[in-house]
Write a protein that holds these residues in place. Sequence first.
Motif, PDB file in Angstrom:
ATOM      1  N   TYR A 186     -21.448  46.299  11.260  1.00  0.00           N
ATOM      2  CA  TYR A 186     -21.796  44.995  10.694  1.00  0.00           C
ATOM      3  C   TYR A 186     -21.118  43.910  11.520  1.00  0.00           C
ATOM      4  O   TYR A 186     -20.025  44.120  12.069  1.00  0.00           O
ATOM      5  CB  TYR A 186     -21.334  44.898   9.240  1.00  0.00           C
ATOM      6  CG  TYR A 186     -21.919  43.712   8.503  1.00  0.00           C
ATOM      7  CD1 TYR A 186     -23.252  43.711   8.112  1.00  0.00           C
ATOM      8  CD2 TYR A 186     -21.144  42.595   8.219  1.00  0.00           C
ATOM      9  CE1 TYR A 186     -23.798  42.625   7.448  1.00  0.00           C
ATOM     10  CE2 TYR A 186     -21.680  41.510   7.552  1.00  0.00           C
ATOM     11  CZ  TYR A 186     -23.006  41.522   7.168  1.00  0.00           C
ATOM     12  OH  TYR A 186     -23.544  40.456   6.516  1.00  0.00           O
TER      13      TYR A 186
ATOM     14  N   ASN B 182     -24.800  31.219   2.653  1.00  0.00           N
ATOM     15  CA  ASN B 182     -24.857  32.455   1.879  1.00  0.00           C
ATOM     16  C   ASN B 182     -23.741  32.409   0.848  1.00  0.00           C
ATOM     17  O   ASN B 182     -22.564  32.255   1.206  1.00  0.00           O
ATOM     18  CB  ASN B 182     -24.663  33.674   2.784  1.00  0.00           C
ATOM     19  CG  ASN B 182     -25.797  33.863   3.760  1.00  0.00           C
ATOM     20  OD1 ASN B 182     -26.812  34.468   3.428  1.00  0.00           O
ATOM     21  ND2 ASN B 182     -25.619  33.347   4.976  1.00  0.00           N
TER      22      ASN B 182
ATOM     23  N   GLN C  17     -27.809  40.851   1.377  1.00  0.00           N
ATOM     24  CA  GLN C  17     -28.375  40.924   2.720  1.00  0.00           C
ATOM     25  C   GLN C  17     -29.187  42.210   2.868  1.00  0.00           C
ATOM     26  O   GLN C  17     -29.162  43.076   1.986  1.00  0.00           O
ATOM     27  CB  GLN C  17     -27.242  40.904   3.754  1.00  0.00           C
ATOM     28  CG  GLN C  17     -26.256  39.754   3.592  1.00  0.00           C
ATOM     29  CD  GLN C  17     -26.893  38.405   3.801  1.00  0.00           C
ATOM     30  OE1 GLN C  17     -27.461  38.129   4.858  1.00  0.00           O
ATOM     31  NE2 GLN C  17     -26.827  37.543   2.779  1.00  0.00           N
TER      32      GLN C  17
END
Length: 650
Positions: free
Chosen positions: A633, A50, A55
Amino acid sequence: MSRLTQKIASPLIIVLFILSVASLAASYPSRAYADSQDVRVWLTTPDQSNLLKEQPALSFSNHADPGTPTITINTKQKYQSITGFGASLTASSAVVLSQSNIDQKQVMRTLFDPHQGIGLSYLRQPMGSSDLAPPLDASKNWVGEYTYDDMPTGQTDPTLSHFSIAQDDRYHITSLLKEALRINPQLKIMATPWSPPAWMKQPGNSWGHCTNCDGGNQGFYDGSNSWDDTPNDYVSITFNGTQIKFYGVVGTDHGIGAFSIDGGSETMVDFYAPTNAGNTLVYTSPALSAGQHTLKVRVTGQQSSSAHWNGINPDRVDIISASGVTTVDDNVQGSGLNQFSYGGSGVASINQGYLNPKYYQAYAQYFVAFIKAYEREGIPIYAITPQNEPQNGNYMPTMLLPATSQTANDTTIGNEADFITNLASAFQQSHVQTKILAFDHNWDTPEYPSAILNSPAGKYVDGIAFHCYGGDPSAQDQFYGQKDIYETECSGGQWENNSNPTFAATLQDVMELGIGSTTHGAKTVVRWGLALDPNGNPHLDTAGSCGTCRGVISIAADGSVTKNSDYYGLGHFSKFVAAGAWRIASTTSSSNLENVAFLNRDGTRVLVVYNHNASSAGATTFRVQVGHKNFSYTLPAGAAVTFTWHEEEE
């Protein structure tokens, strides 16, 4: 208003409203990334799977696990406003960005457009050549070192009748800057000289550049550009001041030196380091009473268990004086060694030396001429510093510029405080609004900007500029609220991570620079070269020039472009934090989660988090608390993430 006028005005008002909204979006490009109450997420992972990649969006919740590490955001607590994030479009950067086999406009968009790229918003431009300039090569139309008013040896030009920025045009620097401004009109540009024209300078060398100090190879310096390892050879430096700092080259083949003040007890200093680095602060004396003192540095002949040589390698000294007057006795005492001077060849050049005080006014007008010339090109100069790294005397375009009055070789040399006073006067007379930032050097010598601020020049200083190569950003704290703070140079290079500059390690360096600098009050975060080739070229061939620096992007001879960790690390800030944003309070219950938060003026909240957990420790799950709601997260070890959301009130 007549009905006919109303019919014409109504659609006109609608059009003007649409244009005003579009203008607002252009002014605050990050707003486009947070047009709902969902939290948008951009991630960069150390394995590069990434790379600043968006996202799935997150949602706020009113429920929270109290045992989860928490980052708490408080938008009511505002700190400094942000000016921008960026790098330096040096002559070397301009050369690689002007290769005929690349799509220059597309590359520039990836750098300066916040939608198609990372929206860099601040550039620190060398005034003339830095060490990241192409070496002399007539076949390529490269001129090597230059300033804007170079004259033949022995000639001067105090009226600046020969002043010209033509060399910048030759390298396409000005055209690239105009393109960057076209792409991002919010871009701010500051300028810094590495050296004034040679005719404005007094000759002088820094430590480490004596050409033949000891032909018999018996003393501290052996005459073949290396330092010997003879036990008990020593250098003695007599000075008037209140403290002395000694810099040296540390590396894998260095030994242990013994430092003492005025014949007192010795302090042992190990010059060993796992990688080689010059200009490293190795010794700081205690605070001393005002007056004359002597520092003795002795070769012990000893080495650490990791080294394979006994010698030590000095680089320079800095002397701090309460009275503002410093003299250095360059008398070096050792076996057969009786001279070690700043004098060099006796001919002033762009490399090293000092500013001649009689040219204060001419040099101030040199800055005015530069700013006016760039303004005529449509390139406004937001700020300047008087000198890049005023304590750096490496053999390259440099100039030692002490903070306040000082002498070298019994001659008064120029200092930054007096020059700033002259510069401010020239700016006022010429109606120049450009900001004056002092210092522009490392965190580890905050006494330098303190001396400037405590001098009569302090009232003319708009801010303090810092580099990252010594100390840490906490040094900025003492100036917060007193003057604006700018982090203005920090290069990546082959030396990082013990000469193993992996993407993961260098990403960490960039993220910690961005978070550390801004949490300690900086309005800017600036890397060094914007673009170089994959080997750190081109650069000057002078001894002190950086041949191992890394650009924000790398452009190979075949035209292939690589976005380095510097690009993605900067992008986690620059793509989302608009000029004028405030840093806001963010606290964390986990020391692994380095973070900083911002509030854009359009209401966008931005949170940048870096997980400096080692990979073996795994990912970290955390929640972000915003008022009475939160989101969660899970961030992989060594990864960086940026969150954005928008609310009118919380």
